[in-house]
Scaffold this active site. Structure first.
Site: not given
Length: 309
Positions: A114, A87, A223
């Protein structure tokens, strides 16, 4: 009996997002895709304190308690482990890296960072500020520490603190980002791992003196499962990287083992703010976002009064 069997069959073919593979819209639109895009995310993702949001600076509220952070271990040099997690690209942190201050209730230990991005320079951030999206957005994820330096595992609203940095495309190479950029070619396929050359987290961020201006609100992970346990800090000062560095992310990384779909647009759509309040630190420099008459009237009044006197 037939009705019962039909209901059981329906339940079987419609698992929750947590039980099935979730993905971003760009993946869900692929032919023969069987993953759940953002519109199909279930569970907490359907609640009303979700992230990301659009921050309207004129509607933020000053909070004097939002003081500068203390960053501990951010200057620690190490060959960090990085991976393509299907992802995003994720860098594992830890090793005595933590933050406190900024009106956080206690210390928060850094777990990972991230990024989210597009291949266009105005579509890659998850949050937007006054409707403006940026090229990328970097999240440094921290978890709340309890006594004995242990990471808290409870479901409290302040379990996680995410520092969000907008990333802007500029004309100069960002040397602090370069070790990560150089590692991308070794992370093309999902679930591959590598290490970056020796670097420190501090070098990836804007100057420390510019990190006292930020926005704060209560939200969620972006998410699945979208847990509403996140204290969000969105910094006003963007990170700047060169266009070539920016494009490497969508060129080198892939969502799939076959390397057919480049990793890009890994961005959740904006969520409603609802009845939440977004706060700003005392150092926020968003005065100029106010309407021009709001700025001019007090100034002209003072000038006229001074002249008459």
């Amino acid at each position: 009996m037939q009705l019962l069997l039909a209901l059981l069959a329906l339940a079987y073919v419609a698992p929750s997002t947590e039980d099935s593979h979730w993905c971003y819209e760009i993946q869900a639109k692929e032919p023969n895709s069987h993953c759940s895009g953002p519109e199909q995310w279930t569970g907490d993702c359907k609640k009303n304190q979700q992230s990301p949001i659009n921050i309207v600076t004129s509607k933020t509220k000053l909070n004097p308690s939002l003081t500068p952070f203390t960053f501990v271990g951010y200057d620690q040099k190490k060959k960090w482990e990085v991976k393509n997690n299907q992802h995003s690209v994720e860098m594992s942190l830890g090793e005595d890296i933590y933050i406190f201050g900024g009106d956080l209730p206690t210390q928060y230990k850094a777990i990972q960072l991230h990024l989210h991005w597009s291949e266009e320079s105005n579509k890659g951030s998850e949050h937007s500020i006054d409707g403006k999206h940026f090229a990328m957005e970097m999240h440094v994820v921290h978890k709340k520490m309890t006594t004995g330096d242990k990471v808290q595992d409870s479901d409290s609203k302040d379990k996680i603190a995410v520092l969000a940095f907008m990333v802007e495309v500029g004309n100069e190479v960002n040397e602090g980002f370069q070790p990560l950029v150089e590692a991308l070619s070794r992370l093309s396929k999902p679930f591959t791992n590598s290490t970056v050359s020796e670097s420190c987290l501090q070098d990836m961020l804007p100057e420390k003196k510019k990190l006292s201006a930020y926005f704060r609100y209560q939200g969620s992970l972006t998410t699945p499962g979208c847990d509403e346990t996140v204290i969000w800090t969105v910094f006003e000062e963007p990170i700047k990287i060169h266009k070539d560095q920016f494009l490497e992310f969508s060129k080198k990384l892939y969502y799939d083992q076959e390397q057919k779909l480049n990793m890009k647009d890994n961005v959740r759509p904006l969520q409603p703010l609802g009845n939440r309040q977004v706060f700003r630190s005392h150092a926020s420099g968003r005065l100029l976002s106010l309407p021009l008459p709001t700025l001019l009237v007090p100034t002209l009044t003072c000038l006229v009064a001074s002249f008459l006197h």
